[in-house]
Write an enzyme that holds these catalytic residues in place. Structure first.
Site, PDB file in Angstrom:
ATOM      1  CB  CYS A 100      -0.991  -0.037   1.162  1.00 36.74           C
ATOM      2  SG  CYS A 100      -2.374   1.142   0.958  1.00 36.74           S
ATOM      3  CG  HIS A 134      -4.147  -3.354   2.500  1.00 41.96           C
ATOM      4  ND1 HIS A 134      -3.206  -3.001   3.435  1.00 41.96           N
ATOM      5  CD2 HIS A 134      -4.770  -2.200   2.140  1.00 41.96           C
ATOM      6  CE1 HIS A 134      -3.260  -1.701   3.650  1.00 41.96           C
ATOM      7  NE2 HIS A 134      -4.203  -1.189   2.873  1.00 41.96           N
ATOM      8  CD  GLU A 157      -2.368  -6.521   4.679  1.00 41.45           C
ATOM      9  OE1 GLU A 157      -2.660  -5.381   5.090  1.00 41.45           O
ATOM     10  OE2 GLU A 157      -1.741  -6.731   3.627  1.00 41.45           O
TER      11      GLU A 157
END
Length: 208
Positions: free
Chosen positions: A79, A186, A188
């Site tokens: 990011c 992102h 994750e």
């Protein structure tokens, strides 16, 4: 082991939890001495480009990151962390970045060429279009990933754009050159596609 760089502006919890789910060893630190124990680094980030670079410069982490890359250690920016890899950003005035990749971070205009407006920030799930074969994207053809950003990278070096997405303009979604990588989204928070990218990055790190 992967070192997650803690400079006070990163999504440390979600990144570390994703590595835990992969059963991959990691350390979170702002200390070069501790981070040097890791075979690869992750530079997370949430917030302002200018504030992030100010902290990195003041703490000496800017030079540490650059030296780590020169030494051949892999680096993944996430990011804002991806945006910091580039030359500069127009956010809150011109600010120089790490200059590990060529390009400038600019704001979504919020208006199409025909005058229609659209929402900024770009927030939510969007399609990932893979442009270039890369170990970071191994076993992936396409998929949807989760974005939250008001600024995006504008680069004339299309060789570094490994995958893209479209939000009125073409957005570099995954970038890479050598062992320097970045994801605008992102990973994750991007379900199986994102975890696959993190697993691929861990494999790159272990392969060094």
């Amino acid at each position: 082991m992967i070192g997650i760089i803690d400079y006070g502006m990163g999504n440390l919890h979600s990144v570390s939890k994703a590595l835990e789910r992969m059963n991959y060893e990691y350390v979170i630190s702002d200390s070069p001495e501790v981070l040097n124990k890791a075979k690869g680094l992750i530079l997370p980030g949430v917030g302002s480009f200018k504030d992030a670079m100010s902290i990195l410069n003041e703490t000496g982490l800017t030079n540490y990151i650059k030296d780590s890359v020169k030494s051949g250690r892999p680096l993944l920016g996430i990011c804002l962390g991806m945006q910091l890899l580039f030359d500069k950003s127009e956010e809150n005035g011109q600010t120089e970045g790490l200059s590990l990749l060529t390009g400038e971070v600019i704001r979504f205009p919020g208006k199409t060429p025909t005058g229609e407006t659209y929402k900024v920030p770009h927030m939510g799930w969007n399609n990932l279009n893979i442009n270039t074969k890369s170990p970071l994207l191994a076993s992936l053809d396409e998929g949807h990933v989760y974005f939250v950003h008001s600024y995006y990278v504008n680069t004339n070096d299309q060789d570094v754009v490994l995958a893209s997405s479209t939000y009125d303009v073409e957005v570099p979604a995954v970038v890479g050159n050598g062992l320097v990588f970045g994801t605008q989204f992102h990973p994750e928070k991007s379900s199986e596609v994102g975890l696959t990218i993190l697993k691929n990055y861990a494999a790159i790190v272990e392969g060094r």
